[in-house]
Design a protein around this motif. Structure first.
Motif, PDB file in Angstrom:
ATOM      1  N   TYR A   1       0.715  -0.803   0.191  1.00  0.00           N
ATOM      2  CA  TYR A   1       0.236   0.209  -0.321  1.00  0.00           C
ATOM      3  C   TYR A   1       1.160   1.363   0.019  1.00  0.00           C
ATOM      4  CZ  TYR A   1      -3.027  -3.730   0.933  1.00  0.00           C
ATOM      5  OH  TYR A   1      -4.177  -4.359   1.227  1.00  0.00           O
ATOM      6  N   PRO A   2       1.499   1.715  -0.976  1.00  0.00           N
ATOM      7  CA  PRO A   2       2.370   2.903  -1.173  1.00  0.00           C
ATOM      8  C   PRO A   2       2.102   4.223  -1.429  1.00  0.00           C
ATOM      9  CG  PRO A   2       2.285   1.946  -3.324  1.00  0.00           C
ATOM     10  CD  PRO A   2       1.545   1.081  -2.383  1.00  0.00           C
ATOM     11  N   ASN A   3       0.524   4.364  -1.052  1.00  0.00           N
ATOM     12  CA  ASN A   3      -0.036   5.711  -0.869  1.00  0.00           C
ATOM     13  C   ASN A   3       0.421   5.975   0.588  1.00  0.00           C
ATOM     14  OD1 ASN A   3      -1.072   5.907  -3.757  1.00  0.00           O
ATOM     15  ND2 ASN A   3      -2.386   5.574  -3.243  1.00  0.00           N
ATOM     16  N   TYR A   4       0.487   5.527   1.428  1.00  0.00           N
ATOM     17  CA  TYR A   4       0.407   5.746   3.258  1.00  0.00           C
ATOM     18  C   TYR A   4       1.676   5.997   3.681  1.00  0.00           C
ATOM     19  CZ  TYR A   4      -4.529   3.803   2.194  1.00  0.00           C
ATOM     20  OH  TYR A   4      -5.237   4.429   1.538  1.00  0.00           O
ATOM     21  N   GLU A   5       2.726   5.732   2.612  1.00  0.00           N
ATOM     22  CA  GLU A   5       4.678   5.384   3.080  1.00  0.00           C
ATOM     23  C   GLU A   5       4.157   5.028   4.646  1.00  0.00           C
ATOM     24  OE1 GLU A   5       5.183   9.491   3.469  1.00  0.00           O
ATOM     25  OE2 GLU A   5       4.201   9.585   1.600  1.00  0.00           O
TER      26      GLU A   5
ATOM     27  N   HIS B   1       0.673  11.082   7.818  1.00  0.00           N
ATOM     28  CA  HIS B   1      -0.443   9.694   8.013  1.00  0.00           C
ATOM     29  C   HIS B   1      -1.924  10.376   7.748  1.00  0.00           C
ATOM     30  CE1 HIS B   1      -1.608   5.577   9.471  1.00  0.00           C
ATOM     31  NE2 HIS B   1      -1.698   5.416   8.307  1.00  0.00           N
TER      32      HIS B   1
ATOM     33  N   LEU C   1      -2.447  11.984   4.910  1.00  0.00           N
ATOM     34  CA  LEU C   1      -2.372  10.563   3.449  1.00  0.00           C
ATOM     35  C   LEU C   1      -3.926  10.068   3.619  1.00  0.00           C
ATOM     36  CD1 LEU C   1       1.208   9.044   3.630  1.00  0.00           C
ATOM     37  CD2 LEU C   1       0.069  10.455   1.520  1.00  0.00           C
TER      38      LEU C   1
ATOM     39  N   LYS D   1      -6.002  11.729   2.304  1.00  0.00           N
ATOM     40  CA  LYS D   1      -5.905  12.190   0.353  1.00  0.00           C
ATOM     41  C   LYS D   1      -6.818  10.833  -0.206  1.00  0.00           C
ATOM     42  CE  LYS D   1      -3.205  12.994  -2.852  1.00  0.00           C
ATOM     43  NZ  LYS D   1      -1.095  13.197  -2.955  1.00  0.00           N
ATOM     44  N   TYR D   2      -6.344   9.509   0.293  1.00  0.00           N
ATOM     45  CA  TYR D   2      -6.967   8.149   0.033  1.00  0.00           C
ATOM     46  C   TYR D   2      -7.952   7.492   0.826  1.00  0.00           C
ATOM     47  CZ  TYR D   2      -2.313   9.204  -2.564  1.00  0.00           C
ATOM     48  OH  TYR D   2      -1.519  10.136  -3.055  1.00  0.00           O
TER      49      TYR D   2
ATOM     50  N   CYS E   1      -7.209   2.368   3.745  1.00  0.00           N
ATOM     51  CA  CYS E   1      -6.561   0.816   3.552  1.00  0.00           C
ATOM     52  C   CYS E   1      -8.092  -0.656   3.882  1.00  0.00           C
ATOM     53  CB  CYS E   1      -5.280   0.928   2.846  1.00  0.00           C
ATOM     54  SG  CYS E   1      -4.523   0.390   3.993  1.00  0.00           S
TER      55      CYS E   1
END
Length: 203
Positions: free
Chosen positions: A166-170, A182, A185, A188-189, A192
């Motif tokens: 899940y790369p969007n969340y760093e 966090h 993100l 934004k997304y 997950c």
């Protein structure tokens, strides 16, 4: 002496050895506070009196030393085990119960089986063998300190794997903890699959 301090990390174990217990494990968890991912736990039985350089509460040990200790503990322990309770279980039974479940799972995996457990903190609900709780036990007991290292490093490695999924969340940066980034993100997304739904009330 241990890691330059005067704390006797075997004093707690000796109290219960004097009561006749022979195989004493320490148990601790990592990841109670994050918004995402499993809570990890470890249980460790070290050889009696073993002193590992720098062994302490994992939060007080720098990452490079944690990695060294992680390998040393696995190599030298009489027994060690890592277990977890995932985000679905956390949402279903709450984080306290999930922490206890993860610790008991780790304890149950130990071979040889311990006859007594030292549990970090002040709660022991659901621990299935005779035990004692020790507040700040990861700074007072060698076995709990070792468990804290295994739990922390194992969970960090797991979150680094989740970061690839899940790369969007760093996740590799904050390991799922409730940092400002966090939350940015998340807004934004959206969450997950590994986010803990019961932890997202601020969104």
């Amino acid at each position: 002496m241990n890691g330059g301090t005067a704390v006797d990390l075997w004093a707690e174990e000796r109290v219960y050895q004097a009561q006749g217990y022979q195989l004493i494990c320490g148990a601790d968890e990592a990841g109670a506070g994050p918004l995402a991912g499993a809570v990890y736990a470890a249980a460790v039985i070290l050889p009696d009196g073993l002193m590992l350089e720098g062994l302490n509460d994992s939060k007080k040990v720098v990452p490079t030393r944690r990695e060294i200790l992680f390998t040393a503990i696995q190599a030298q322990a009489v027994a060690w085990a890592v277990a977890w309770a995932d985000e679905t279980e956390i949402d279903a039974i709450n984080i306290l119960n999930a922490r206890m479940l993860a610790m008991d799972r780790a304890i149950q995996k130990l071979v040889p089986a311990p006859d007594f457990a030292l549990i970090d903190g002040n709660r022991n609900r659901g621990i299935s063998i005779p035990n004692a709780t020790i507040v700040h036990g990861d700074a007072k007991s060698a076995n709990i300190a070792a468990a804290s290292i295994l739990a922390k490093v194992s969970r960090d490695k797991y979150m680094e794997e989740m970061a690839k999924r899940y790369p969007n969340y760093e996740f590799e940066r904050h390991k799922g903890y409730p940092t400002k980034r966090h939350y940015e993100l998340l807004r934004k997304y959206g969450p997950c699959p590994i986010h803990r739904k019961t932890f997202l009330k601020k969104l």
